[in-house]
Design an enzyme around this catalytic site. Structure first.
Site, PDB file in Angstrom:
ATOM      1  N   ASP A 142      52.274  86.100 108.504  1.00 35.09           N
ATOM      2  CA  ASP A 142      50.843  86.107 108.191  1.00 35.09           C
ATOM      3  C   ASP A 142      50.645  86.783 106.843  1.00 35.09           C
ATOM      4  OD1 ASP A 142      48.134  85.805 108.423  1.00 35.09           O
ATOM      5  OD2 ASP A 142      47.866  87.369 109.938  1.00 35.09           O
ATOM      6  N   HIS A 214      45.802  75.246 111.224  1.00 32.83           N
ATOM      7  CA  HIS A 214      45.069  76.419 110.753  1.00 32.83           C
ATOM      8  C   HIS A 214      44.986  76.440 109.226  1.00 32.83           C
ATOM      9  CE1 HIS A 214      43.357  80.305 110.458  1.00 32.83           C
ATOM     10  NE2 HIS A 214      44.430  80.882 109.968  1.00 32.83           N
TER      11      HIS A 214
HETATM   12  C1  HEM Z   1      44.388  84.450 115.725  1.00 29.47           C
HETATM   13  C2  HEM Z   1      43.869  84.459 114.521  1.00 29.47           C
HETATM   14  C3  HEM Z   1      44.628  84.078 113.288  1.00 29.47           C
HETATM   15  C4  HEM Z   1      45.977  83.934 113.109  1.00 29.47           C
HETATM   16  C5  HEM Z   1      47.095  84.152 114.119  1.00 29.47           C
HETATM   17  C6  HEM Z   1      46.179  83.539 111.740  1.00 29.47           C
HETATM   18  C7  HEM Z   1      47.419  83.286 111.167  1.00 29.47           C
HETATM   19  C8  HEM Z   1      47.596  82.715 109.936  1.00 29.47           C
HETATM   20  C9  HEM Z   1      48.863  82.252 109.427  1.00 29.47           C
HETATM   21  C10 HEM Z   1      50.188  82.348 110.178  1.00 29.47           C
HETATM   22  C11 HEM Z   1      48.638  81.719 108.200  1.00 29.47           C
HETATM   23  C12 HEM Z   1      49.665  81.060 107.274  1.00 29.47           C
HETATM   24  C13 HEM Z   1      50.355  82.034 106.371  1.00 29.47           C
HETATM   25  C14 HEM Z   1      49.436  82.679 105.369  1.00 29.47           C
HETATM   26  O1  HEM Z   1      49.105  82.093 104.322  1.00 29.47           O
HETATM   27  O2  HEM Z   1      49.024  83.795 105.636  1.00 29.47           O
HETATM   28  C15 HEM Z   1      47.233  81.879 107.914  1.00 29.47           C
HETATM   29  C16 HEM Z   1      46.600  81.470 106.752  1.00 29.47           C
HETATM   30  C17 HEM Z   1      45.272  81.680 106.475  1.00 29.47           C
HETATM   31  N1  HEM Z   1      44.317  82.174 107.328  1.00 29.47           N
HETATM   32 FE1  HEM Z   1      44.628  82.768 109.234  1.00 29.47          FE
HETATM   33  N2  HEM Z   1      44.954  83.442 111.124  1.00 29.47           N
HETATM   34  C18 HEM Z   1      43.981  83.758 112.036  1.00 29.47           C
HETATM   35  C19 HEM Z   1      42.622  83.787 111.813  1.00 29.47           C
HETATM   36  C20 HEM Z   1      42.013  83.543 110.603  1.00 29.47           C
HETATM   37  C21 HEM Z   1      40.602  83.687 110.343  1.00 29.47           C
HETATM   38  C22 HEM Z   1      39.559  84.142 111.356  1.00 29.47           C
HETATM   39  C23 HEM Z   1      40.410  83.374 109.021  1.00 29.47           C
HETATM   40  C24 HEM Z   1      39.161  83.379 108.185  1.00 29.47           C
HETATM   41  C25 HEM Z   1      37.946  83.602 108.629  1.00 29.47           C
HETATM   42  C26 HEM Z   1      41.707  83.027 108.465  1.00 29.47           C
HETATM   43  C27 HEM Z   1      41.923  82.661 107.167  1.00 29.47           C
HETATM   44  C28 HEM Z   1      43.118  82.240 106.660  1.00 29.47           C
HETATM   45  C29 HEM Z   1      43.301  81.766 105.299  1.00 29.47           C
HETATM   46  C30 HEM Z   1      42.235  81.708 104.206  1.00 29.47           C
HETATM   47  C31 HEM Z   1      44.653  81.395 105.183  1.00 29.47           C
HETATM   48  C32 HEM Z   1      45.337  80.806 103.945  1.00 29.47           C
HETATM   49  C33 HEM Z   1      45.120  79.312 103.916  1.00 29.47           C
HETATM   50  C34 HEM Z   1      45.747  78.683 102.680  1.00 29.47           C
HETATM   51  O3  HEM Z   1      45.050  78.625 101.649  1.00 29.47           O
HETATM   52  O4  HEM Z   1      46.915  78.267 102.755  1.00 29.47           O
HETATM   53  N3  HEM Z   1      42.655  83.146 109.458  1.00 29.47           N
HETATM   54  N4  HEM Z   1      46.612  82.483 108.990  1.00 29.47           N
END
Ligand code: HEM
Length: 301
Positions: A142, A214
């Site tokens: 993450d 996601h």
């Molecule tokens: C259970 C809840 C969540 C989990 C397990 C999770 C996990 C992850 C993972 C594994 C990634 C891909 C690796 C990375 O770029 O960090 C990611 C990307 C991302 N997440 Fe989450 N996330 C969660 C909730 C959220 C929420 C609530 C938001 C925003 C309100 C969010 C926004 C983002 C964004 C902006 C990216 C990057 C997307 C990109 O431009 O590639 N995430 N998240």
């Protein structure tokens, strides 16, 4: 230049305390300012080299603590449609302590609580930890797409010249994972849910990237401008309940609205983020995390 709270950008912590408070009914503005400024000062002058501190305040609470409310600051409201809903539990005060020693974090939390408990009750009290090499408990890294170095400040901080400069808009949500359901998927399907490979976090490309992953739902552009966040989420929990305390900083609160609408099926295409089938948010608050100067001015006329 307005200096941000340094705890926002301090990385490498492996242990966290997360506290959300609700201000008690009947507390006067003066009592509130006195208690918050005492807690802020205690953590700033106490063992500040032993833990990192980040304070956040809800719109209504910050209006009582300071006259200067940043443009757009508001209470969190629910997003989505059943069964994929992000609920609102807007609280008043957020304290995030993090570092490398859980004992120091505990001491800091106790110190602040002595003052805050005079005016507010704790509604969330979580400890979090670093899971392996900065993975969420689903096993995926993450933070891969997070900004680095100077770009972090551009993404996270309200620019100079605006009300709240050097401060940041925060979103926090406690998500509860359905780890057994997620674990029942084979690795390819898990990667389809996230939109990246599991071992090394490589973004899926072309045909391989599902439109409900996601990454697809959270990589939002408005008029070609990426709605970037600086995410500092914290895994928490044990065998009975575990999940992610989503914690993020942004220069604009509207970025969260746009990303959440996309994740929770509220955009024109109506598609929801498949991750929300395997994890459920149970809290949601927006916060203003003021600059160091604004923080130090609480309680001063
Ligand atoms: C259970 C809840 C969540 C989990 C397990 C999770 C996990 C992850 C993972 C594994 C990634 C891909 C690796 C990375 O770029 O960090 C990611 C990307 C991302 N997440 Fe989450 N996330 C969660 C909730 C959220 C929420 C609530 C938001 C925003 C309100 C969010 C926004 C983002 C964004 C902006 C990216 C990057 C997307 C990109 O431009 O590639 N995430 N998240």
């Amino acid at each position: 230049m307005s200096l941000p709270q340094p705890g926002i950008f301090a990385e490498g912590s492996n242990t966290h305390v997360l506290l959300e408070y609700r201000v008690k009914d009947g507390v006067s503005d003066t009592q509130l300012r006195t208690a918050v400024s005492a807690a802020v000062a205690a953590l700033a002058t106490g063992d500040s080299n032993k833990y990192n501190v980040v304070w956040g305040f809800a719109a209504a609470c910050w209006a009582r603590l300071s006259g200067a409310v940043p443009l757009g600051l508001k209470a969190f409201t629910p997003v989505g449609k059943a069964p994929n809903i992000a609920p609102a539990t807007q609280r008043d005060i957020l304290l995030w302590l993090h570092g490398t020693d859980a004992g120091h974090n505990f001491d800091g939390a106790q110190l602040a609580h002595r003052f805050l408990s005079e005016v507010a009750v704790v509604e969330l009290d979580k400890t979090g930890f670093l899971y392996h090499d900065a993975r969420d408990l689903t096993g995926f890294i993450d933070g891969t797409e997070n900004p680095e170095a100077d770009e972090r400040r551009q993404v996270a901080l309200i620019p100079e010249g605006q009300v709240g400069a050097g401060g940041s808009f925060m979103l926090t949500q406690q998500w509860v994972h359905k780890l057994r359901d997620f674990g029942a998927l084979n690795q390819t399907e898990q990667e389809n849910v996230i939109g990246r490979t599991k071992p090394d976090s490589v973004e899926l490309s072309g045909e391989r990237m599902p439109n409900n992953s996601h990454v697809s739902r959270s990589d939002v552009k408005i008029n070609g401008v990426g709605q970037k966040l600086y995410r500092r989420s914290v895994p928490y929990g044990g065998v009975v309940e575990s999940g992610l305390y989503f914690l993020s900083f942004s220069a604009e609160i509207s970025r969260y609205d746009a990303i959440l609408a996309s994740m929770f099926g509220m955009t024109e295409d109506g598609i929801h983020d498949r991750l929300t089938d395997f994890s459920t948010p149970v809290t949601g608050s927006y916060w203003f995390s003021p600059s160091l100067l604004e923080l130090s001015e609480i309680g001063k006329d």
